[in-house]
Design a protein around this motif. Structure first.
Motif, mmCIF file in Angstrom:
data_model
loop_
_atom_site.group_PDB
_atom_site.id
_atom_site.type_symbol
_atom_site.label_atom_id
_atom_site.label_comp_id
_atom_site.label_asym_id
_atom_site.label_seq_id
_atom_site.Cartn_x
_atom_site.Cartn_y
_atom_site.Cartn_z
ATOM 1 N N HIS A 168 -10.134 1.747 6.035
ATOM 2 C CA HIS A 168 -9.265 2.627 6.824
ATOM 3 C C HIS A 168 -9.836 4.043 6.880
ATOM 4 N N ASP A 174 -4.961 2.890 10.149
ATOM 5 C CA ASP A 174 -4.164 2.257 9.099
ATOM 6 C C ASP A 174 -4.011 0.764 9.370
ATOM 7 N N TYR A 175 -3.660 0.028 8.330
ATOM 8 C CA TYR A 175 -3.514 -1.414 8.454
ATOM 9 C C TYR A 175 -2.155 -1.790 9.029
ATOM 10 N N THR A 204 -5.809 -3.755 11.911
ATOM 11 C CA THR A 204 -5.370 -2.365 11.924
ATOM 12 C C THR A 204 -4.403 -2.126 13.082
ATOM 13 N N ASP A 291 -4.445 8.184 -0.879
ATOM 14 C CA ASP A 291 -5.379 7.082 -0.648
ATOM 15 C C ASP A 291 -5.152 5.973 -1.668
ATOM 16 N N ILE A 294 -2.015 4.076 -0.494
ATOM 17 C CA ILE A 294 -2.296 3.186 0.635
ATOM 18 C C ILE A 294 -2.987 1.913 0.150
ATOM 19 N N THR A 298 -1.342 -2.005 0.178
ATOM 20 C CA THR A 298 -2.089 -3.081 0.823
ATOM 21 C C THR A 298 -2.422 -4.186 -0.175
ATOM 22 N N PHE A 317 3.448 1.792 6.617
ATOM 23 C CA PHE A 317 3.273 2.949 5.743
ATOM 24 C C PHE A 317 4.063 4.133 6.267
ATOM 25 N N ARG A 320 1.660 10.075 6.555
ATOM 26 C CA ARG A 320 0.965 10.823 5.505
ATOM 27 C C ARG A 320 1.620 12.194 5.335
#
Length: 326
Positions: A168, A174-175, A204, A291, A294, A298, A317, A320
């Motif tokens: 990512h 992002d996923y 993604t 990070d 995240i 995942t 998510f 941020r």
């Protein structure tokens, strides 16, 4: 504080002032082997409270990361924590909230591939549009034989976590979802509950598809692959430069067996960057607690998928936080 017998030969502006290990004598032996003098603590709480300690480096077992990092942050100490940041997303969020109380970034997570020159070059080429829009990523992460206790969970949170974090960042996306399933299993696993190899598939939000093979009992060596397939071309991660041999009617190159040798320079560059910032009283700028969060979210979803025969797990998510935006 006594001066060390020998200064750091790789990273400037660093003195080892204290160490800690729960195994009696282990830390002291390391100090003796390196010709260093430092305080040897048996309890990490004593280390993080030591006024001579400015920076805490956590390389403890995964299970201990959360407690050590939280203790260090509560003492207002800059902290470097090896990956994973914690065992699950909730613990990572607790760390984020504790760091926010300090009013600025205090922590860096040891995702060293952000500093590997080949990955840095690859990211720049992606950002510069050299291959157009990325469409797919084809990866493998093969480790040579792991001990029997290295179970299916660790294959995700210790091995695949590198690519989970890396991708990512590479493609700035992002996923959306993740699937993990196990193909035909290697005979080198004696425990039927351990699944090795594993296939990790991620999509993604932009629709980029990622295919990762994780094989932690690969018998031939340590082998890392990353191909980014774009609209106009392909970026291929180079192998480690080495001399090829032409001998006995064969042309050959060696395959590494040690992950440390594969990314040695990345570790040095990573830690040098961290120290360059915090030694001046500045916040670190490498991989952040966000990070780490995240990656943990995942990885948590990956483990659920693995236990449910590759069932797709959607990922969602939160935005941020401004605290972690560049």
């Amino acid at each position: 504080m006594e001066s060390p017998k020998r200064t750091c030969e790789t990273i400037a502006n660093v003195d080892v002032t204290a160490v800690c290990d729960i195994v009696p004598g282990k830390a002291q032996k390391a100090l003796d082997d390196l010709g260093l003098e430092a305080k040897d603590y048996s309890d990490y709480h004593d280390l993080v409270k030591d006024p001579d300690v400015d920076v805490v480096v956590c390389t403890a077992s995964n299970e201990a990361h959360y407690e050590v990092v939280m203790a260090a942050l509560k003492e207002g100490k800059f902290t470097f924590c090896e990956k994973p940041l914690a065992l699950d997303a909730k613990q990572c969020m607790d760390i984020i909230e504790e760091e926010k109380k300090q009013g600025r970034r205090m922590l860096q997570v040891g995702f060293m591939r952000h500093y590997a020159p080949e990955y840095v070059q690859m990211k720049k080429m992606i950002d510069d549009g050299v291959i157009g829009q990325p469409l797919m990523i084809d990866e493998r992460h093969y480790n040579q034989t792991q001990p029997e206790e290295y179970d299916s969970t660790r294959s995700i949170i210790e091995t695949a976590i590198h690519e989970i974090d890396l991708n990512h960042w590479l493609i700035s996306d992002d996923y959306k979802n993740i699937r993990v399933f196990s193909p035909l299993q290697t005979r080198h696993v004696q425990n039927k509950d351990i699944k090795d190899p594993q296939i990790v598939m991620m999509e993604t939000k932009k629709g980029i598809n990622i295919y990762l093979q994780v094989f932690v009992r690969c018998q031939y060596g340590y082998d890392i692959k990353c191909d980014v397939i774009g609209e106009e071309g392909v970026l291929e991660l180079p192998t480690v430069p080495q001399v090829a041999t032409r001998l006995d009617a064969q042309y050959s190159t060696k395959i590494l067996t040690d992950w440390k040798a594969r990314f040695e320079s990345a570790y040095d560059i990573e830690f040098r960057d961290f120290i360059d910032h915090v030694s001046q009283g500045n916040s670190p700028e490498g991989p952040s607690a966000w990070d780490g969060y995240i990656a943990a979210v995942t990885a948590d979803a990956a483990l659920v998928s693995l236990e449910n025969d590759g069932e797709k797990q959607d990922l969602d998510f939160p935005e941020r936080p401004e605290f972690y935006k560049d």
